[in-house]
Write a protein that holds these residues in place. Structure first.
Motif, PDB file in Angstrom:
ATOM      1  N   SER A 149       0.829  -1.214   0.000  1.00 25.64           N
ATOM      2  CA  SER A 149       0.000   0.000   0.000  1.00 25.64           C
ATOM      3  C   SER A 149       0.862   1.262   0.000  1.00 25.64           C
ATOM      4  CB  SER A 149      -0.958   0.007   1.183  1.00 25.64           C
ATOM      5  OG  SER A 149      -0.237   0.001   2.403  1.00 25.64           O
ATOM      6  N   GLU A 150       2.001   1.222   0.674  1.00 23.59           N
ATOM      7  CA  GLU A 150       2.893   2.385   0.690  1.00 23.59           C
ATOM      8  C   GLU A 150       3.602   2.556  -0.654  1.00 23.59           C
ATOM      9  OE1 GLU A 150       5.338   1.573   4.108  1.00 23.59           O
ATOM     10  OE2 GLU A 150       3.839   2.391   5.486  1.00 23.59           O
ATOM     11  N   LEU A 151       3.963   1.449  -1.294  1.00 29.05           N
ATOM     12  CA  LEU A 151       4.547   1.518  -2.635  1.00 29.05           C
ATOM     13  C   LEU A 151       3.542   2.111  -3.615  1.00 29.05           C
ATOM     14  CD1 LEU A 151       6.614   0.913  -4.866  1.00 29.05           C
ATOM     15  CD2 LEU A 151       5.792  -1.462  -4.855  1.00 29.05           C
ATOM     16  N   ILE A 152       2.296   1.658  -3.527  1.00 32.19           N
ATOM     17  CA  ILE A 152       1.253   2.194  -4.408  1.00 32.19           C
ATOM     18  C   ILE A 152       1.081   3.691  -4.163  1.00 32.19           C
ATOM     19  CG2 ILE A 152      -1.247   2.148  -4.862  1.00 32.19           C
ATOM     20  CD1 ILE A 152      -1.049  -0.939  -4.436  1.00 32.19           C
ATOM     21  N   GLN A 153       1.073   4.084  -2.904  1.00 32.59           N
ATOM     22  CA  GLN A 153       0.948   5.499  -2.566  1.00 32.59           C
ATOM     23  C   GLN A 153       2.138   6.287  -3.114  1.00 32.59           C
ATOM     24  OE1 GLN A 153       0.573   6.245   1.647  1.00 32.59           O
ATOM     25  NE2 GLN A 153       0.271   8.437   1.361  1.00 32.59           N
ATOM     26  N   PHE A 154       3.336   5.705  -3.034  1.00 35.19           N
ATOM     27  CA  PHE A 154       4.536   6.358  -3.561  1.00 35.19           C
ATOM     28  C   PHE A 154       4.424   6.563  -5.069  1.00 35.19           C
ATOM     29  CE2 PHE A 154       8.869   6.197  -5.327  1.00 35.19           C
ATOM     30  CZ  PHE A 154       9.453   7.265  -4.653  1.00 35.19           C
ATOM     31  N   ILE A 155       3.931   5.559  -5.778  1.00 39.66           N
ATOM     32  CA  ILE A 155       3.779   5.678  -7.232  1.00 39.66           C
ATOM     33  C   ILE A 155       2.759   6.766  -7.573  1.00 39.66           C
ATOM     34  CG2 ILE A 155       2.987   4.469  -9.319  1.00 39.66           C
ATOM     35  CD1 ILE A 155       4.191   1.888  -7.946  1.00 39.66           C
ATOM     36  N   GLN A 156       1.686   6.828  -6.807  1.00 35.93           N
ATOM     37  CA  GLN A 156       0.655   7.830  -7.071  1.00 35.93           C
ATOM     38  C   GLN A 156       1.111   9.243  -6.708  1.00 35.93           C
ATOM     39  OE1 GLN A 156      -2.385   5.875  -4.742  1.00 35.93           O
ATOM     40  NE2 GLN A 156      -3.438   5.154  -6.595  1.00 35.93           N
ATOM     41  N   ASN A 157       1.871   9.385  -5.614  1.00 41.66           N
ATOM     42  CA  ASN A 157       2.290  10.713  -5.163  1.00 41.66           C
ATOM     43  C   ASN A 157       3.569  10.608  -4.329  1.00 41.66           C
ATOM     44  OD1 ASN A 157       2.547  13.346  -4.333  1.00 41.66           O
ATOM     45  ND2 ASN A 157       0.466  13.525  -3.549  1.00 41.66           N
ATOM     46  N   PRO A 158       4.724  10.445  -4.988  1.00 40.76           N
ATOM     47  CA  PRO A 158       5.966  10.250  -4.247  1.00 40.76           C
ATOM     48  C   PRO A 158       6.322  11.433  -3.343  1.00 40.76           C
ATOM     49  CG  PRO A 158       6.401  10.549  -6.588  1.00 40.76           C
ATOM     50  CD  PRO A 158       4.923  10.439  -6.423  1.00 40.76           C
ATOM     51  N   GLN A 159       6.043  12.635  -3.806  1.00 44.37           N
ATOM     52  CA  GLN A 159       6.438  13.815  -3.030  1.00 44.37           C
ATOM     53  C   GLN A 159       5.721  13.881  -1.684  1.00 44.37           C
ATOM     54  OE1 GLN A 159       9.066  15.560  -4.331  1.00 44.37           O
ATOM     55  NE2 GLN A 159       9.143  16.306  -2.237  1.00 44.37           N
ATOM     56  N   GLU A 160       4.492  13.406  -1.643  1.00 49.40           N
ATOM     57  CA  GLU A 160       3.754  13.394  -0.381  1.00 49.40           C
ATOM     58  C   GLU A 160       4.457  12.524   0.662  1.00 49.40           C
ATOM     59  OE1 GLU A 160      -0.706  12.458   1.432  1.00 49.40           O
ATOM     60  OE2 GLU A 160      -0.228  11.823  -0.604  1.00 49.40           O
ATOM     61  N   LEU A 161       4.886  11.331   0.255  1.00 50.67           N
ATOM     62  CA  LEU A 161       5.590  10.456   1.196  1.00 50.67           C
ATOM     63  C   LEU A 161       6.949  11.036   1.584  1.00 50.67           C
ATOM     64  CD1 LEU A 161       3.348   8.371   0.475  1.00 50.67           C
ATOM     65  CD2 LEU A 161       5.119   6.645   0.651  1.00 50.67           C
ATOM     66  N   ILE A 162       7.631  11.639   0.629  1.00 48.66           N
ATOM     67  CA  ILE A 162       8.930  12.260   0.921  1.00 48.66           C
ATOM     68  C   ILE A 162       8.739  13.406   1.918  1.00 48.66           C
ATOM     69  CG2 ILE A 162      10.839  13.592  -0.063  1.00 48.66           C
ATOM     70  CD1 ILE A 162      10.331  11.899  -2.683  1.00 48.66           C
ATOM     71  N   ASN A 163       7.740  14.244   1.671  1.00 51.47           N
ATOM     72  CA  ASN A 163       7.480  15.381   2.570  1.00 51.47           C
ATOM     73  C   ASN A 163       7.084  14.926   3.975  1.00 51.47           C
ATOM     74  OD1 ASN A 163       8.035  17.108   0.454  1.00 51.47           O
ATOM     75  ND2 ASN A 163       5.884  17.523  -0.006  1.00 51.47           N
TER      76      ASN A 163
END
Length: 141
Positions: free
Chosen positions: A84-98
């Motif tokens: 689920s976190e990988l999918i979220q990263f693909i959809q919006n990587p900057q959000e996870l980075i931030n």
């Protein structure tokens, strides 16, 4: 009517040679066998391939095992704790980075180029891309 059956001496020789050679060997000729195992991608991977080519191939190598602008993708799911976190990263990587997600921050630090966000890809599309990545990478690894 005689014009329909005009054969040159080369044509006659060819047919005679063919007839003679067919009877020269008594070994029966068998048709090649066709494997019942499909060698093509499965249905999920076909859609995943199309999605990969349209969204990922500009930065990620189609062989899945060599780096390009972005990293080789074979085994990508093993490098993330949760799908689920990988999918979220693909959809919006900057959000996870931030949000200082450890793996997202690590990936960002390893690559000079920034991962493009794909908010229009839903989870099902990404799962299909991941299936294609694993199938293709397993063949090339």
């Amino acid at each position: 009517m005689t014009t329909l059956f005009k054969l040159s001496s080369v044509g006659i020789s060819f047919w005679l040679l063919l007839l003679i050679s067919c009877g020269a060997d008594s070994t029966p000729v068998t048709a090649p066998t066709i494997s019942s195992t499909p060698t093509t991608l499965n249905t999920t991977s076909k859609k995943g391939r199309r999605l990969f080519l349209n969204n990922c191939a500009a930065c990620h190598n189609i062989n899945m095992v060599d780096d390009m602008t972005g990293p080789a993708l074979y085994g990508v799911e093993e490098r993330w704790e949760k799908r689920s976190e990988l999918i979220q990263f693909i959809q919006n990587p900057q959000e996870l980075i931030n949000n200082n997600h450890p793996r997202a921050v690590e990936v960002a630090a390893l690559w000079a180029s920034e991962m493009t966000a794909f908010p229009d890809l839903d989870s099902a599309d990404i799962v299909e891309i991941l299936a294609f990545i694993e199938e293709k990478g397993a063949k090339n690894n």
